[in-house]
Design an enzyme around this catalytic site. Sequence first.
Site: not given
Ligand code: GLA
Length: 747
Positions: A487, A557
């Site tokens: 990420d 997301d």
């Molecule tokens: C980001 C990612 C999510 C999740 C969060 C965790 O927003 O896109 O899918 O993994 O971080 O903090």
Amino acid sequence: MRHSMGKVYSVALVLGLLLGAAAPAAAKAASTAPTIRYDAAHKLFRIDAAQVTYAFGVDPDGMLQTVYWGSRLAANDPLGPARVSPGHASFDSPGSTSPQEYAGWGGRITIQPDLKAHFADGNRDLVLHYAGHRIDGDALEVELRDIRLDVSVTLRYTADPATGIIGRSARIENHTAQAMTVDEASAASWNLPAGDNYSLRYLTGAWAREWRLQTRAIVPGAIEIGSRRGSTGDQNNPWFAIERGGQWNEEHGEVWFGALGWSGSWRMRIDQDVLHQVRITGGFNPFDFAYRLAPGQSLQTPVFYAGYTADGIGEASRLMHRFEIDSVLPARADTKLRPVLYNSWEATEFKVDEAGQEKLAEAAAKLGVERFVIDDGWFGARNSDHAGLGDWTVNRDKFPHGLTPLIGKVHGLGMSFGLWVEPEMVNPDSDLYRAHPDWALHFDGRPRSEGRNQLVLNLARKDVADYVYGVLDRLLSENDIQFLKWDYNRNWTEPGWPEVAPEEQQKVYVAFVDNLYDIIRRLRARHPGVEIESCSGGGARVDLGIMGLTDEVWPSDNTDPSDRLSIQDGFTYAYAPGVMMAWVTGSPNWVNQRSSSLDFRFLSSMQGGLGIGANILEWTPEENATAQRYVAEYKRIRATVQRGLLYRLLSPRDDSPRSATASVAADGRQAVLFAFQRQGHEAETYPALRLRGLDPKARYRYRLIHGEAVEGTPAEASGAYWMNQGIELKIRGDLQAAGVVFERVGA
Ligand code: GLA
């Protein structure tokens, strides 16, 4: 290829074998091996690959100019020589409006240059002339040199046999005795055939609403898309498609398209000049950019890939998909199909612990899940997004026995194990930051702006890059891990690098990304069994650069299955459904509180790599049975969805209530149809869906994954029937969906 290359080679190069015996490409791509030839009489380079011919030549002034880019021509068709444009007036003198392949800023160039530099002695003039060429393995390299200075630019061209997609990049070398600073450097410029009436499509977005397709007429002036954020970003994606004529649609019309393989700040500029010529220049974003080359040093640009089709935007997408699957992804032709994944982020957020994850793993395995992933919260003092990033040791309060027992349990249940990491970041509230505050990007004595309570580690520093590699290597060596969700959750601010000389600091834009790529490359080499997903707060780091090092991406997301239809549709213009992960999550959805049936959620997610992200411990026996059925069905169709040819039948763009796609297996044996209706309208019936890409003479039998066909639909008919008469589905009302599989009857 340093200094002058006295000899000019004349060669025919077969690339096909080098790039692998690719499966038949998107619809019409030929299997003829690409050739690269040099016609010395006309000083012309010609690349023929699949359905495309690309030609450029040396003009009488010694400059390199595009001569042709379009449908494949006969081998003996005359092309060239390149001529110097007569210019327009004294303001646009001869040559200044020629379609340059790679122009230095200098001489009489007034167009957007590819390379702009200044020298320690104050000179800012750079005029690049052809100096020689050669074949280097599977590529053509053409060397340009400044007319006075010992500066060379090596242009590299490769061609993909299955799709005709050409890759171009440049290496800039300073062989003078003085420092040279590169102010702007593109990877390539692409010149379209002279003419008006072009329009541009590109992708824009923001967190939770990525991948919106935009259309704009190209008129005199410039259009700029890009990112100044240090990474790819989701505001624009480094992809374009340009259509000629007013008839562009999924199946008809000429389309020139391309994408940049770079995960740092980037820019694409689309210019229409005074002669109405259209040119696309793409590479490093010149904003705040300066790359100093001491004598003997060089700068390598990313690769800018581009292709052409006469068969509409649908075919342009399929060519991109085929190219990514066969030639970009690390596993290339033997790319593994995406396993069905479970991730508890939406169900638990940071509240992960051994007992809870074990229960979820047991429930996931019963559904047929193949990969179990622990998301954020497993490490350091990570109980919220305020602390812990940078401390990649297991949180012993949550996992008192470390990860080993849980990993053993997951493996025992027949699933692979994955872990979330965000290695380029640090929370100020972390042991790492307390020990090394200087490791974050910053300017001395200036504020450090936080995003999601975190700072960006300066990966351009070798010690920081080595540390990050070491931490991840240890994590993968000490734990039996098969997957990382990688990420990246903020943009750069105050991108200072105070530890190096001021004139070196802006190299951060290149060095950071080079080191990131290097870390991933080294990790993959040492841990070949580990797959990686590129995630950036959703889809903010999806590009052909990161895709060359990762196996899948997280597009957004936003997991609402209705919003996702638009997000997924936009994504597929540029990128393959086979890398696009899509989770079934809880209802109502956390993003917009919209409720939807489990059927609708599954069918929406089955358009990509299927995952489940709901709190499955709360599912009823009926919901479990439904999920089991969909997971089993998905395994039967996933090769077609992930690797097949995608046809967009009805578009969900502009909030259109209906959408439908068909995916057809490369061998034509199976097709999968998904149809959705976000909102019913009066008593309107759903239109008949006419398939694409089937073998018209073969017979296909259909079966429903979900939904109903109207009475009288034949159980079996020819491909021609399904493509012309189509299938009518009973879809009425809001948030309704159907899924249909067509199987070829007999061999
Ligand atoms: C980001 C990612 C999510 C999740 C969060 C965790 O927003 O896109 O899918 O993994 O971080 O903090």
